[in-house]
Every structure is written in C-alpha cells, then in structure tokens.
Scaffold this motif. Sequence first.
Motif, PDB file in Angstrom:
ATOM      1  N   PHE A  97      38.745  29.582  47.785  1.00  0.00           N
ATOM      2  CA  PHE A  97      39.954  29.401  46.967  1.00  0.00           C
ATOM      3  C   PHE A  97      39.683  29.808  45.521  1.00  0.00           C
ATOM      4  CE2 PHE A  97      41.919  26.358  43.946  1.00  0.00           C
ATOM      5  CZ  PHE A  97      43.233  26.786  44.022  1.00  0.00           C
ATOM      6  N   TYR A  98      38.599  29.297  44.942  1.00  0.00           N
ATOM      7  CA  TYR A  98      38.300  29.620  43.546  1.00  0.00           C
ATOM      8  C   TYR A  98      37.938  31.092  43.366  1.00  0.00           C
ATOM      9  CZ  TYR A  98      38.644  24.747  42.217  1.00  0.00           C
ATOM     10  OH  TYR A  98      39.116  23.490  41.971  1.00  0.00           O
ATOM     11  N   GLU A  99      37.258  31.677  44.343  1.00  0.00           N
ATOM     12  CA  GLU A  99      36.963  33.116  44.268  1.00  0.00           C
ATOM     13  C   GLU A  99      38.254  33.925  44.238  1.00  0.00           C
ATOM     14  OE1 GLU A  99      34.273  33.645  47.554  1.00  0.00           O
ATOM     15  OE2 GLU A  99      32.534  33.139  46.305  1.00  0.00           O
ATOM     16  N   SER A 100      39.277  33.472  44.960  1.00  0.00           N
ATOM     17  CA  SER A 100      40.559  34.187  44.960  1.00  0.00           C
ATOM     18  C   SER A 100      41.246  34.125  43.593  1.00  0.00           C
ATOM     19  CB  SER A 100      41.492  33.631  46.045  1.00  0.00           C
ATOM     20  OG  SER A 100      42.054  32.382  45.651  1.00  0.00           O
ATOM     21  N   LEU A 101      40.810  33.181  42.748  1.00  0.00           N
ATOM     22  CA  LEU A 101      41.380  33.038  41.409  1.00  0.00           C
ATOM     23  C   LEU A 101      40.497  33.688  40.337  1.00  0.00           C
ATOM     24  CD1 LEU A 101      42.613  29.359  41.676  1.00  0.00           C
ATOM     25  CD2 LEU A 101      44.007  31.434  41.670  1.00  0.00           C
ATOM     26  N   GLY A 102      39.462  34.412  40.771  1.00  0.00           N
ATOM     27  CA  GLY A 102      38.618  35.135  39.832  1.00  0.00           C
ATOM     28  C   GLY A 102      37.306  34.465  39.478  1.00  0.00           C
ATOM     29  N   PHE A 103      37.035  33.299  40.024  1.00  0.00           N
ATOM     30  CA  PHE A 103      35.756  32.642  39.770  1.00  0.00           C
ATOM     31  C   PHE A 103      34.684  33.289  40.631  1.00  0.00           C
ATOM     32  CE2 PHE A 103      38.735  29.511  38.300  1.00  0.00           C
ATOM     33  CZ  PHE A 103      38.079  28.819  37.296  1.00  0.00           C
ATOM     34  N   SER A 104      33.452  33.251  40.161  1.00  0.00           N
ATOM     35  CA  SER A 104      32.333  33.756  40.953  1.00  0.00           C
ATOM     36  C   SER A 104      31.162  32.788  40.820  1.00  0.00           C
ATOM     37  CB  SER A 104      31.926  35.158  40.497  1.00  0.00           C
ATOM     38  OG  SER A 104      31.539  35.138  39.132  1.00  0.00           O
ATOM     39  N   VAL A 105      30.304  32.822  41.809  1.00  0.00           N
ATOM     40  CA  VAL A 105      29.127  31.961  41.807  1.00  0.00           C
ATOM     41  C   VAL A 105      28.163  32.478  40.750  1.00  0.00           C
ATOM     42  CG1 VAL A 105      27.139  31.176  43.156  1.00  0.00           C
ATOM     43  CG2 VAL A 105      29.397  31.371  44.232  1.00  0.00           C
ATOM     44  N   GLU A 106      27.696  31.572  39.917  1.00  0.00           N
ATOM     45  CA  GLU A 106      26.680  31.890  38.925  1.00  0.00           C
ATOM     46  C   GLU A 106      25.411  31.134  39.308  1.00  0.00           C
ATOM     47  OE1 GLU A 106      29.366  32.559  34.948  1.00  0.00           O
ATOM     48  OE2 GLU A 106      28.594  30.555  35.301  1.00  0.00           O
TER      49      GLU A 106
END
Length: 133
Positions: A115-124
Amino acid sequence: MRKFESNDRDALIQLWETVFPDDPPHNEPAAVLRAKLEVDDLVFVAESNGKIVGACMAGYDGHRGWLYAVAVYKEHRRNGTGAELVKHAMAALKELGCIKVNLQIRVTNTQVAAFYESLGFSVEERLSMGAFL
C-alpha cells in the motif's frame, strides 16, 4: 478528510483499538492521543456518513515528517480512504515545510508495505532502534 476535533476522541480511540488489537501497552490509544495533543494537533480523520472510518497521526520535527497510527476500518479499505488520508497528512506536513516523510511498519505486514509503495514510499535500509524512558 479533516483535522481531529475533541468530540472525535472516543471514536478515534475505538478505531485504533479495533485496527491495532495487539499493540503493546505503551501504545494504548487514549494515552497516545493525549500525549500527541499536548505537543501539536497533527491528527487527521477520515469520515464516511458522519462516522470516523480512518485516522492518521503525523509528526514534524522541523527536518523530517513522520506518519503514525494510520488506520482504516477493514470494511472501508481498498476504496481510496487510506490513500487519501495519507495524502492529506502529507500535504499538511508539506505546508509546514517538510520535504521528506518517514514511517515504520512491522516487517511481517507485507500487505501494508505494498500500500505505501503504491503511494511513493520505498524501503530504506535502516536499523530501527528504540529505548523506553
């Protein structure tokens, strides 16, 4: 989507208790909300038919923004409520001058990661640490 109001208290606590039933005692919703409101009012709610169906708490330290306790009732998921709630909170942080927003999720919660990846977040790659005071 709107800012939390004092008369939303009980409904917001019920939402967090329902969505996060296995949270540890230090995340007790009434205490978290009380402590947050002593600092600022960056708490947002999503309504449907006059009832709170989602919420998000945000933080900003002047350098980074954070999202906390993003929650949407199960029956209101997958219809854009969560995405709009996160976007609303991020827009409020941007207005404060925030240029980067962080969040933490449990490593086992792969559905919310997508869900968060679909909003532009990425794993750091970070090691998250904490200490109780």
